[in-house]
Scaffold this active site. Structure first.
Site, short mmCIF file in Angstrom:
data_model
loop_
_atom_site.label_atom_id
_atom_site.label_comp_id
_atom_site.label_asym_id
_atom_site.label_seq_id
_atom_site.Cartn_x
_atom_site.Cartn_y
_atom_site.Cartn_z
N ILE A 34 38.35 27.73 44.47
CA ILE A 34 39.22 26.58 44.74
C ILE A 34 39.05 26.04 46.16
O ILE A 34 39.40 24.89 46.44
CB ILE A 34 40.70 26.98 44.47
CG1 ILE A 34 41.54 25.77 44.16
CG2 ILE A 34 41.28 27.78 45.62
CD1 ILE A 34 42.92 26.12 43.60
N ASN A 91 34.46 41.51 48.65
CA ASN A 91 35.30 42.14 49.66
C ASN A 91 36.15 43.25 49.04
O ASN A 91 36.70 43.08 47.95
CB ASN A 91 36.23 41.11 50.31
CG ASN A 91 35.46 40.12 51.18
OD1 ASN A 91 34.58 40.52 51.93
ND2 ASN A 91 35.79 38.84 51.07
N HIS A 104 36.34 40.47 42.59
CA HIS A 104 35.62 39.21 42.43
C HIS A 104 34.40 39.25 43.32
O HIS A 104 34.45 39.75 44.45
CB HIS A 104 36.49 37.99 42.77
CG HIS A 104 37.22 38.11 44.08
ND1 HIS A 104 38.35 38.90 44.23
CD2 HIS A 104 36.99 37.54 45.29
CE1 HIS A 104 38.78 38.81 45.47
NE2 HIS A 104 37.96 38.00 46.15
P1 AMP Z 1 38.67 37.16 49.02
O1 AMP Z 1 39.02 36.83 50.44
O2 AMP Z 1 37.31 37.80 48.91
O3 AMP Z 1 39.76 37.94 48.33
O4 AMP Z 1 38.50 35.77 48.28
C1 AMP Z 1 39.48 35.18 47.48
C2 AMP Z 1 38.93 33.86 47.01
O5 AMP Z 1 39.70 33.38 45.94
C3 AMP Z 1 38.93 32.77 48.09
O6 AMP Z 1 37.61 32.29 48.27
C4 AMP Z 1 39.87 31.70 47.48
O7 AMP Z 1 39.46 30.39 47.81
C5 AMP Z 1 39.75 31.99 46.01
N1 AMP Z 1 40.87 31.53 45.18
C6 AMP Z 1 42.18 31.77 45.41
N2 AMP Z 1 42.92 31.21 44.41
C7 AMP Z 1 42.05 30.63 43.55
C8 AMP Z 1 42.19 29.90 42.34
N3 AMP Z 1 43.40 29.64 41.80
N4 AMP Z 1 41.07 29.44 41.73
C9 AMP Z 1 39.85 29.68 42.27
N5 AMP Z 1 39.65 30.37 43.41
C10 AMP Z 1 40.73 30.84 44.05
#
Ligand code: AMP
Length: 151
Positions: A34, A91, A104
């Site tokens: 997002i 991460n 993820h």
């Molecule tokens: P991390 O810091 O590795 O936990 O990354 C979390 C990721 O999730 C970030 O890049 C956010 O932009 C992404 N994210 C959070 N909410 C959503 C969502 N609803 N749809 C898609 N990506 C998301």
């Protein structure tokens, strides 16, 4: 850490909030991030409830682990970035700044991505500093002090 099924990716998997799907398998789902940190930024998640790679690699059945690795490669090919190159990043925990407690893997691509970690060596003549700082929330894990602008 116990898995919390109220995290945002669990809600996406249950269809409670939308996502822009890129690829899906029996055990994995890929969708657009997002808040993209590169021209191409897609997340690949397992459908099972695993907090991070540490949890997944220790506890997921072999079939789910195999599916997940294959899904990451297939997603990159679907995006067409296998030709130009991409970075994958997952991460785990506090030092990595993991925000969402559901495993993820980020696929980052579509442009030169700069050094892997903040403070890494910069190829001469290329403005990677700006990009490194833009990417740093996702990739900075070094804890290495930034050089002061005056030195
Ligand atoms: P991390 O810091 O590795 O936990 O990354 C979390 C990721 O999730 C970030 O890049 C956010 O932009 C992404 N994210 C959070 N909410 C959503 C969502 N609803 N749809 C898609 N990506 C998301």
């Amino acid at each position: 850490m116990a898995y919390d099924n109220q995290n945002i990716f669990a809600k996406i998997l249950r269809g409670e909030i939308p996502c822009t799907k890129v690829h899906e398998t029996d055990h994995s789902l890929s969708f657009q991030d997002i808040n993209p940190q590169a021209k191409v930024h897609v997340l690949v998640i397992p459908k099972g409830g695993y907090v991070s790679m540490d949890d997944f690699s220790a506890n997921a059945p072999a079939a789910e682990q195999a599916d997940y690795v294959a899904a990451i490669g297939a997603t990159a090919r679907e995006l067409g970035v296998d030709k130009t190159g991409y970075r994958i990043l997952a991460n785990h925990g506090h030092h990595s700044h993991q925000e969402v407690p559901h495993l993820h893997t980020h696929i980052l691509a579509g442009e030169p991505l700069g050094p892997m970690l903040e403070g890494g060596d910069l190829p001469p003549g290329v403005d990677y500093v700006r990009k490194a700082r833009r990417h740093s929330p996702a990739i900075s894990v070094t804890g290495k002090p930034r050089p002061s602008p005056t030195t």
